[in-house]
Design a protein around this motif. Structure first.
Motif, PDB file in Angstrom:
ATOM      1  N   PRO A  67       0.811  -1.093   0.104  1.00 48.76           N
ATOM      2  CA  PRO A  67      -0.022   0.011  -0.150  1.00 48.76           C
ATOM      3  C   PRO A  67       1.021   1.307  -0.075  1.00 48.76           C
ATOM      4  CG  PRO A  67      -0.322  -1.128   2.147  1.00 48.76           C
ATOM      5  CD  PRO A  67       0.464  -2.073   1.318  1.00 48.76           C
ATOM      6  N   VAL A  68       2.127   1.317   0.672  1.00 50.06           N
ATOM      7  CA  VAL A  68       3.061   2.480   0.615  1.00 50.06           C
ATOM      8  C   VAL A  68       3.349   2.727  -0.777  1.00 50.06           C
ATOM      9  CG1 VAL A  68       4.771   3.603   1.623  1.00 50.06           C
ATOM     10  CG2 VAL A  68       3.389   1.771   3.082  1.00 50.06           C
ATOM     11  N   TRP A  69       3.729   1.686  -1.353  1.00 50.28           N
ATOM     12  CA  TRP A  69       4.193   1.646  -2.783  1.00 50.28           C
ATOM     13  C   TRP A  69       3.403   2.543  -3.607  1.00 50.28           C
ATOM     14  CZ3 TRP A  69       2.821  -0.073  -7.604  1.00 50.28           C
ATOM     15  CH2 TRP A  69       3.988   0.132  -8.545  1.00 50.28           C
ATOM     16  N   VAL A  70       2.232   1.826  -3.470  1.00 48.00           N
ATOM     17  CA  VAL A  70       0.943   2.259  -4.331  1.00 48.00           C
ATOM     18  C   VAL A  70       0.943   3.999  -3.935  1.00 48.00           C
ATOM     19  CG1 VAL A  70      -1.564   2.316  -4.932  1.00 48.00           C
ATOM     20  CG2 VAL A  70      -0.184   0.116  -4.579  1.00 48.00           C
ATOM     21  N   VAL A  72       3.072   6.205  -2.678  1.00 45.12           N
ATOM     22  CA  VAL A  72       4.247   6.985  -2.977  1.00 45.12           C
ATOM     23  C   VAL A  72       4.568   7.014  -4.556  1.00 45.12           C
ATOM     24  CG1 VAL A  72       6.747   7.147  -2.508  1.00 45.12           C
ATOM     25  CG2 VAL A  72       5.066   6.538  -0.649  1.00 45.12           C
ATOM     26  N   VAL A  73       4.675   5.934  -5.152  1.00 44.81           N
ATOM     27  CA  VAL A  73       5.017   5.820  -6.657  1.00 44.81           C
ATOM     28  C   VAL A  73       3.729   6.127  -7.660  1.00 44.81           C
ATOM     29  CG1 VAL A  73       6.073   3.996  -8.387  1.00 44.81           C
ATOM     30  CG2 VAL A  73       6.713   3.859  -5.811  1.00 44.81           C
ATOM     31  N   TYR A  74       2.599   5.611  -7.053  1.00 49.75           N
ATOM     32  CA  TYR A  74       1.444   5.714  -8.235  1.00 49.75           C
ATOM     33  C   TYR A  74       0.904   7.040  -7.919  1.00 49.75           C
ATOM     34  CZ  TYR A  74      -2.597   4.989 -10.971  1.00 49.75           C
ATOM     35  OH  TYR A  74      -3.625   5.089 -11.729  1.00 49.75           O
ATOM     36  N   PHE A  75       0.566   7.484  -6.636  1.00 46.26           N
ATOM     37  CA  PHE A  75      -0.204   8.750  -6.225  1.00 46.26           C
ATOM     38  C   PHE A  75       1.010   9.765  -5.987  1.00 46.26           C
ATOM     39  CE2 PHE A  75      -3.506   5.633  -5.224  1.00 46.26           C
ATOM     40  CZ  PHE A  75      -4.652   6.163  -6.074  1.00 46.26           C
ATOM     41  N   GLN A  76       2.181   9.559  -5.949  1.00 45.97           N
ATOM     42  CA  GLN A  76       3.143  10.536  -5.502  1.00 45.97           C
ATOM     43  C   GLN A  76       2.849  11.299  -4.135  1.00 45.97           C
ATOM     44  OE1 GLN A  76       6.200  10.995  -7.682  1.00 45.97           O
ATOM     45  NE2 GLN A  76       5.670   9.012  -8.165  1.00 45.97           N
ATOM     46  N   PRO A  78       3.682  11.026  -0.355  1.00 49.43           N
ATOM     47  CA  PRO A  78       4.237  10.665   0.900  1.00 49.43           C
ATOM     48  C   PRO A  78       3.257  10.413   2.157  1.00 49.43           C
ATOM     49  CG  PRO A  78       5.615  12.156  -0.257  1.00 49.43           C
ATOM     50  CD  PRO A  78       4.300  12.511  -0.751  1.00 49.43           C
ATOM     51  N   TRP A  79       2.477  11.511   2.441  1.00 43.67           N
ATOM     52  CA  TRP A  79       1.662  11.353   3.548  1.00 43.67           C
ATOM     53  C   TRP A  79       0.589  10.351   3.358  1.00 43.67           C
ATOM     54  CZ3 TRP A  79       0.598  11.751   8.192  1.00 43.67           C
ATOM     55  CH2 TRP A  79       1.531  12.287   9.038  1.00 43.67           C
ATOM     56  N   LEU A  80       0.029  10.251   2.293  1.00 46.45           N
ATOM     57  CA  LEU A  80      -0.749   9.010   1.977  1.00 46.45           C
ATOM     58  C   LEU A  80      -0.274   7.399   2.308  1.00 46.45           C
ATOM     59  CD1 LEU A  80      -3.529   8.052   1.020  1.00 46.45           C
ATOM     60  CD2 LEU A  80      -2.944   8.075  -1.266  1.00 46.45           C
ATOM     61  N   GLY A  81       1.280   7.624   1.804  1.00 47.67           N
ATOM     62  CA  GLY A  81       1.933   6.423   2.355  1.00 47.67           C
ATOM     63  C   GLY A  81       2.041   5.977   3.638  1.00 47.67           C
ATOM     64  N   VAL A  82       2.216   7.292   4.459  1.00 47.68           N
ATOM     65  CA  VAL A  82       2.449   7.159   5.916  1.00 47.68           C
ATOM     66  C   VAL A  82       0.871   6.674   6.552  1.00 47.68           C
ATOM     67  CG1 VAL A  82       2.294   8.341   7.964  1.00 47.68           C
ATOM     68  CG2 VAL A  82       3.754   9.023   6.114  1.00 47.68           C
ATOM     69  N   ILE A  83      -0.123   7.081   5.996  1.00 46.19           N
ATOM     70  CA  ILE A  83      -1.287   6.770   6.417  1.00 46.19           C
ATOM     71  C   ILE A  83      -1.743   5.157   6.065  1.00 46.19           C
ATOM     72  CG2 ILE A  83      -3.887   7.074   6.317  1.00 46.19           C
ATOM     73  CD1 ILE A  83      -3.144  10.026   6.084  1.00 46.19           C
ATOM     74  N   ALA A  84      -1.466   5.015   4.780  1.00 45.38           N
ATOM     75  CA  ALA A  84      -1.603   3.390   4.250  1.00 45.38           C
ATOM     76  C   ALA A  84      -0.706   2.722   4.964  1.00 45.38           C
ATOM     77  CB  ALA A  84      -1.259   3.527   2.755  1.00 45.38           C
TER      78      ALA A  84
END
Length: 195
Positions: A67-70, A72-76, A78-84
Motif C-alpha cells: 500500500p505504501v508503494w502504491v 508513494v510511487v503511483y499517487f506521488q 508521501p503522506w498517503l503512504g504514511v497513512i496507508a
C-alpha cells in the motif's frame, strides 16, 4: 474518499496473519497460544521453524510495502503512504479476521519504512543485525530500528519532514506494543534468539 478507501484496503490487507495461517496449516495450532503468544515471525521461528518464519517475515513486510508503494510511487503522495502504512500495521496488530488479536507489527513496519525511504531503513536494518548478533535480543533490535530509521529519514531529508514525523509516530506505536518486552529486558529475563 480516496484516503478512506485506501486506509480500509490497507487495514484489511494488514489483517492477514501469515504466522497464524502457517501455524494452523503446518502444526494445527493457533500461534497465539504458543511461545510468547505473539503472531509474528520470531514466535513462528520458535513454534514451527526457520523456513516458515522467513516466509512470515517476508509476507508480513510485503503487506506493509504494497500500500505504501502504491501511495508513494503511483499517487506521488508521501503522506498517503504514511497513512496507508499505519493502517496496514494497525491491521497486523489488531486483525479483523482473528478477533483483533495480532502481532507487534515489526516486519510490517519495516516493509513500510523500506518503501518510504530505502537508505535510512537499510542503515537502520544493518544496525539491527549487529545488535541482534551481539545481544541475541530480537525485541531490542526491533525497537532500535523503529527509532533509528525515522530519525535518519529526518536527518537525511530523504522524505518530507511531516512524513518523517509520521514515520516516527508509527515507530513509537511498535515500541508501545513491545512494553512487556521492555519490562523483561529491564528485569533481565527477556528470551534470547535460540532459547
Amino acid at each position: 474518499m480516496k484516503l478512506l478507501l485506501f486506509g480500509i484496503v490497507s487495514y484489511l490487507l494488514g489483517s492477514i496473519s501469515f504466522s497464524y495461517l502457517f501455524t494452523k496449516w503446518l502444526a494445527k495450532e493457533d500461534i497465539r497460544t504458543l511461545g510468547s503468544g505473539n503472531a509474528g515471525a520470531t514466535n513462528t521461528l520458535r513454534a514451527i521453524g526457520v523456513g516458515p518464519a522467513l516466509l512470515v517475515l517476508l509476507l508480513d513486510a510485503l503487506k506493509g510495502m504494497l500500500p505504501v508503494w502504491v501511495a508513494v510511487v503511483y499517487f506521488q503522495t508521501p503522506w498517503l503512504g504514511v497513512i496507508a502504512g499505519a493502517c496496514a500495521i494497525i491491521g497486523h496488530n489488531w486483525p479483523l479476521y482473528y478477533g483483533f488479536k495480532g502481532g507487534k507489527g515489526v516486519a510490517t513496519t519495516m516493509g513500510v519504512f523500506f518503501v518510504m525511504s530505502f537508505y535510512p531503513a537499510l542503515f537502520a536494518a544493518l544496525l539491527v543485525i549487529v545488535i541482534i548478533a551481539i545481544t541475541r535480543y530480537v525485541s531490542l533490535g526491533s525497537m532500535v530500528f523503529m527509532i533509528v530509521a525515522p530519525l535518519l529519514m529526518l536527518m537525511m531529508h530523504s522524505i518530507p519532514q511531516s512524513a518523517a514525523i509520521g514515520a516516527l509516530l508509527i515507530g513509537l506505536l511498535s515500541i508501545w506494543r513491545h512494553k512487556t518486552n521492555i519490562v523483561r529486558l529491564v528485569k533481565g529475563n527477556e528470551r534470547k534468539l535460540g532459547q
